[in-house]
Write a protein that holds these residues in place. Structure first.
Motif, PDB file in Angstrom:
ATOM      1  N   GLU A 101       0.832  -1.202   0.000  1.00  0.00           N
ATOM      2  CA  GLU A 101       0.000   0.000   0.000  1.00  0.00           C
ATOM      3  C   GLU A 101       0.867   1.253   0.000  1.00  0.00           C
ATOM      4  N   ARG A 105       0.464   4.253  -2.672  1.00  0.00           N
ATOM      5  CA  ARG A 105       0.246   5.628  -2.245  1.00  0.00           C
ATOM      6  C   ARG A 105       1.332   6.548  -2.788  1.00  0.00           C
ATOM      7  N   TRP A 110      -0.496  10.251  -2.926  1.00  0.00           N
ATOM      8  CA  TRP A 110      -1.756  10.296  -2.188  1.00  0.00           C
ATOM      9  C   TRP A 110      -1.732  11.361  -1.102  1.00  0.00           C
ATOM     10  N   ASP A 112      -3.405  12.140   2.082  1.00  0.00           N
ATOM     11  CA  ASP A 112      -4.257  11.513   3.082  1.00  0.00           C
ATOM     12  C   ASP A 112      -5.087  12.540   3.849  1.00  0.00           C
ATOM     13  N   TRP A 115      -7.984  13.054   1.405  1.00  0.00           N
ATOM     14  CA  TRP A 115      -8.688  11.829   1.036  1.00  0.00           C
ATOM     15  C   TRP A 115      -8.166  10.693   1.911  1.00  0.00           C
ATOM     16  N   TRP A 117      -6.873   7.536   3.366  1.00  0.00           N
ATOM     17  CA  TRP A 117      -6.566   6.257   2.744  1.00  0.00           C
ATOM     18  C   TRP A 117      -7.413   5.130   3.319  1.00  0.00           C
ATOM     19  N   THR A 118      -7.751   5.222   4.603  1.00  0.00           N
ATOM     20  CA  THR A 118      -8.594   4.194   5.203  1.00  0.00           C
ATOM     21  C   THR A 118      -9.939   4.086   4.486  1.00  0.00           C
ATOM     22  N   TYR A 120     -10.446   5.122   1.035  1.00  0.00           N
ATOM     23  CA  TYR A 120     -10.306   4.837  -0.398  1.00  0.00           C
ATOM     24  C   TYR A 120      -9.295   3.730  -0.706  1.00  0.00           C
ATOM     25  N   GLY A 121      -8.458   3.394   0.260  1.00  0.00           N
ATOM     26  CA  GLY A 121      -7.473   2.344   0.029  1.00  0.00           C
ATOM     27  C   GLY A 121      -8.076   1.036  -0.444  1.00  0.00           C
TER      28      GLY A 121
END
Length: 283
Positions: A101, A105, A110, A112, A115, A117-118, A120-121
């Motif tokens: 991940e 990212r 990315w 965070d 957005w 990550w939890t 959209y990840g």
């Protein structure tokens, strides 16, 4: 909210009216869960371009996105996943399916803070694990200032759609922006939609589906990403908006299907914005 051939206003208007006429004969929407996605997607075929408009803080919407990506990837139909949440030019092409991940990212640069990550990840990693490229589609931040000053962007929308963009900017900022900033900020939104439209069109293939995940206003036909497409792209696309709770009449504007999910807890976003901007409470 971080060049294709443009249709003239008359064809755009005629197409929008045709789409609205079709929508008027469709059911307002249906309650959706991830388990409903495979059967529902069979009814959307054929389409090369599938736009999923979400409420950014609705967990149920990201769950539906993940189910959509998983189903299309499993059936070998997913060509690419395009994201509003990453800037155009970033991508996961060349990454192994077992990439970490952290690697993903990094490749997507990315943000965070903007957005999480939890949230959209899971949908991103579902595509990566299936060997499907994930592409940033949003306007890069370093191009936003130029977009604000680019008056040619105004002509990319009909007068009605441009007015809606300005209204969205005003309402989205709780009436706190001065009127002089509405048009420049609307141009950023138009440029962002154009960027995502270009990314999707470039990734499209004759045999697969490109999926876009973006906010609801970005996917509506008359005002969002599809406003920058050719007539062929309109014909080969489906616009789905996910809506939390009972939809109002505006929810179905410029969409082909509504996917309804349970209502989320009400939040006073304007109160939070006033706090951050140091503005007094609304009278």
């Amino acid at each position: 909210m971080k060049r294709l051939r443009v249709m003239t206003h008359l064809p755009c208007l005629l197409l929008a009216l045709a789409m609205a006429g079709c929508a008027a004969h469709q059911p307002l929407g249906a309650m959706m869960s991830p388990a409903d996605v495979p059967a529902t997607l069979r009814n959307l075929a054929p389409a090369r371009l599938l736009l999923l408009g979400e409420q950014h803080d609705a967990d149920a919407h990201q769950a539906l996105e993940r189910a959509t990506v998983a189903h299309l990837a499993h059936s070998g139909r997913l060509t690419a996943l395009v994201l509003e949440m990453a800037a155009r030019g970033t991508h996961t092409r060349g990454l192994a399916t077992d990439a970490t991940e952290a690697d993903v990212r990094s490749r997507l640069a990315w943000d965070d803070a903007g957005w999480p990550w939890t949230r959209y990840g899971p949908v991103v990693m579902t595509a990566v694990r299936a060997g499907v490229p994930v592409l940033g589609g949003n306007l890069p931040r370093n191009e936003m200032r130029a977009a604000m000053a680019d008056a040619s962007l105004d002509a990319r929308l009909t007068p009605q759609a441009l007015a809606r963009q300005r209204d969205n900017i005003r309402d989205g900022h709780c009436g706190l922006l001065p009127a002089s900033q509405l048009t420049p900020m609307a141009r950023i939104q138009i440029a962002r939609d154009l960027s995502m439209a270009q990314t999707m069109a470039q990734a499209a293939s004759a045999s697969g589906v490109v999926v876009l995940v973006a906010g609801t206003e970005h996917v509506r036909r008359s005002v969002g990403v599809p406003a920058h497409w050719s007539a062929r792209d309109h014909a080969d696309s489906w616009v789905v908006v996910m809506h939390s709770g009972p939809p109002d009449a505006n929810a179905r504007l410029g969409v082909d299907r509504l996917w309804i999910t349970p209502a989320t807890a009400p939040q006073d976003h304007c109160a939070e914005l006033r706090r951050r901007w140091g503005k007094p409470p609304a009278p």
